[in-house]
Design a protein around this motif. Sequence first.
Motif, PDB file in Angstrom:
ATOM      1  N   MET A 188       0.970  -7.800   3.293  1.00  0.00           N
ATOM      2  CA  MET A 188       2.210  -8.304   2.744  1.00  0.00           C
ATOM      3  C   MET A 188       1.953  -8.851   1.345  1.00  0.00           C
ATOM      4  N   VAL A 189       2.801  -8.434   0.446  1.00  0.00           N
ATOM      5  CA  VAL A 189       2.649  -8.827  -0.933  1.00  0.00           C
ATOM      6  C   VAL A 189       3.950  -9.487  -1.386  1.00  0.00           C
ATOM      7  N   TYR A 190       3.844 -10.729  -1.865  1.00  0.00           N
ATOM      8  CA  TYR A 190       5.007 -11.364  -2.482  1.00  0.00           C
ATOM      9  C   TYR A 190       5.015 -10.974  -3.951  1.00  0.00           C
ATOM     10  N   ILE A 191       6.123 -10.427  -4.387  1.00  0.00           N
ATOM     11  CA  ILE A 191       6.253 -10.052  -5.786  1.00  0.00           C
ATOM     12  C   ILE A 191       7.005 -11.167  -6.495  1.00  0.00           C
ATOM     13  N   ALA A 192       6.479 -11.624  -7.616  1.00  0.00           N
ATOM     14  CA  ALA A 192       7.050 -12.780  -8.326  1.00  0.00           C
ATOM     15  C   ALA A 192       8.264 -12.385  -9.170  1.00  0.00           C
ATOM     16  N   SER A 193       8.267 -11.203  -9.751  1.00  0.00           N
ATOM     17  CA  SER A 193       9.340 -10.783 -10.640  1.00  0.00           C
ATOM     18  C   SER A 193      10.419 -10.037  -9.863  1.00  0.00           C
ATOM     19  N   TRP A 194      11.692 -10.403 -10.102  1.00  0.00           N
ATOM     20  CA  TRP A 194      12.796  -9.753  -9.388  1.00  0.00           C
ATOM     21  C   TRP A 194      12.894  -8.279  -9.770  1.00  0.00           C
ATOM     22  N   GLN A 195      12.739  -7.973 -11.051  1.00  0.00           N
ATOM     23  CA  GLN A 195      12.857  -6.593 -11.507  1.00  0.00           C
ATOM     24  C   GLN A 195      11.814  -5.702 -10.837  1.00  0.00           C
ATOM     25  N   GLU A 196      10.592  -6.189 -10.739  1.00  0.00           N
ATOM     26  CA  GLU A 196       9.541  -5.420 -10.073  1.00  0.00           C
ATOM     27  C   GLU A 196       9.857  -5.231  -8.593  1.00  0.00           C
ATOM     28  N   TYR A 197      10.372  -6.293  -7.950  1.00  0.00           N
ATOM     29  CA  TYR A 197      10.698  -6.190  -6.525  1.00  0.00           C
ATOM     30  C   TYR A 197      11.812  -5.172  -6.299  1.00  0.00           C
ATOM     31  N   GLN A 198      12.851  -5.226  -7.132  1.00  0.00           N
ATOM     32  CA  GLN A 198      13.969  -4.311  -6.959  1.00  0.00           C
ATOM     33  C   GLN A 198      13.518  -2.860  -7.126  1.00  0.00           C
ATOM     34  N   GLU A 199      12.737  -2.589  -8.140  1.00  0.00           N
ATOM     35  CA  GLU A 199      12.243  -1.229  -8.356  1.00  0.00           C
ATOM     36  C   GLU A 199      11.340  -0.783  -7.208  1.00  0.00           C
ATOM     37  N   ALA A 200      10.441  -1.669  -6.768  1.00  0.00           N
ATOM     38  CA  ALA A 200       9.530  -1.325  -5.677  1.00  0.00           C
ATOM     39  C   ALA A 200      10.295  -1.092  -4.377  1.00  0.00           C
ATOM     40  N   ALA A 201      11.313  -1.915  -4.111  1.00  0.00           N
ATOM     41  CA  ALA A 201      12.104  -1.772  -2.888  1.00  0.00           C
ATOM     42  C   ALA A 201      12.874  -0.458  -2.886  1.00  0.00           C
ATOM     43  N   GLU A 202      13.509  -0.128  -3.997  1.00  0.00           N
ATOM     44  CA  GLU A 202      14.258   1.126  -4.073  1.00  0.00           C
ATOM     45  C   GLU A 202      13.330   2.334  -3.988  1.00  0.00           C
ATOM     46  N   ASN A 203      12.165   2.249  -4.634  1.00  0.00           N
ATOM     47  CA  ASN A 203      11.203   3.350  -4.552  1.00  0.00           C
ATOM     48  C   ASN A 203      10.664   3.521  -3.137  1.00  0.00           C
ATOM     49  N   LEU A 204      10.405   2.403  -2.456  1.00  0.00           N
ATOM     50  CA  LEU A 204       9.899   2.465  -1.086  1.00  0.00           C
ATOM     51  C   LEU A 204      10.932   3.100  -0.168  1.00  0.00           C
ATOM     52  N   TYR A 205      12.206   2.753  -0.361  1.00  0.00           N
ATOM     53  CA  TYR A 205      13.242   3.340   0.482  1.00  0.00           C
ATOM     54  C   TYR A 205      13.428   4.827   0.191  1.00  0.00           C
ATOM     55  N   THR A 206      13.427   5.211  -1.084  1.00  0.00           N
ATOM     56  CA  THR A 206      13.609   6.631  -1.404  1.00  0.00           C
ATOM     57  C   THR A 206      12.410   7.464  -0.951  1.00  0.00           C
ATOM     58  N   LYS A 207      11.227   6.849  -0.895  1.00  0.00           N
ATOM     59  CA  LYS A 207      10.030   7.566  -0.462  1.00  0.00           C
ATOM     60  C   LYS A 207      10.104   7.908   1.032  1.00  0.00           C
ATOM     61  N   SER A 208      10.544   6.976   1.847  1.00  0.00           N
ATOM     62  CA  SER A 208      10.629   7.236   3.290  1.00  0.00           C
ATOM     63  C   SER A 208      11.867   6.556   3.878  1.00  0.00           C
ATOM     64  N   PRO A 209      13.038   7.167   3.718  1.00  0.00           N
ATOM     65  CA  PRO A 209      14.277   6.545   4.183  1.00  0.00           C
ATOM     66  C   PRO A 209      14.379   6.435   5.707  1.00  0.00           C
ATOM     67  N   ASN A 210      13.706   7.296   6.458  1.00  0.00           N
ATOM     68  CA  ASN A 210      13.797   7.234   7.916  1.00  0.00           C
ATOM     69  C   ASN A 210      12.944   6.131   8.520  1.00  0.00           C
ATOM     70  N   LYS A 211      11.913   5.700   7.822  1.00  0.00           N
ATOM     71  CA  LYS A 211      11.020   4.676   8.346  1.00  0.00           C
ATOM     72  C   LYS A 211      11.261   3.291   7.752  1.00  0.00           C
ATOM     73  N   ALA A 212      11.929   3.224   6.626  1.00  0.00           N
ATOM     74  CA  ALA A 212      12.074   1.949   5.915  1.00  0.00           C
ATOM     75  C   ALA A 212      12.977   0.987   6.673  1.00  0.00           C
ATOM     76  N   ARG A 213      12.566  -0.280   6.681  1.00  0.00           N
ATOM     77  CA  ARG A 213      13.352  -1.364   7.276  1.00  0.00           C
ATOM     78  C   ARG A 213      13.508  -2.452   6.233  1.00  0.00           C
ATOM     79  N   TYR A 214      14.685  -3.067   6.224  1.00  0.00           N
ATOM     80  CA  TYR A 214      15.003  -4.081   5.224  1.00  0.00           C
ATOM     81  C   TYR A 214      15.433  -5.336   5.963  1.00  0.00           C
TER      82      TYR A 214
END
Length: 124
Positions: free
Chosen positions: A1-27
């Motif tokens: 588990m990684v806490y990301i300090a910057s909101w912009q980095e978190y938003q980009e990483a979250a959207e990329n993670l979901y687009t990479k594997s939409p069937n497995k991603a949980r939010y």
Amino acid sequence: MVYIASWQEYQEAAENLYTKSPNKARYCVKWRSSEGKLVLKITDDTTCIKFKTYSSIFLNRFEALNLSLMQKMQNKRPTPIAHAIGTPDITKDADQTRSSSPFVPQPAGPAAGGVKKKKPKKKK
């Protein structure tokens, strides 16, 4: 588990993670009102990304991220602004049609929030 300090980095990483594997991603969203803490977590079982804040400034950004992820989950694309201006607003027309109808339903009975009185017992 990684806490990301910057909101912009978190938003980009979250959207990329979901687009990479939409069937497995949980939010997951956690709000602790006693501490005023908001924790956002997105994972796909191999990567886990978290963001934690105590600031209420991030609520608008959080809402924008939710909207973006929900659109991706529903497989919808955002409506272009130029296209949205040219189309008539269907919801306003429907509201006007409903309000102009002569029949106006009146709330009655328990469904309207009233309490139904009990009948008194018969005396013998």
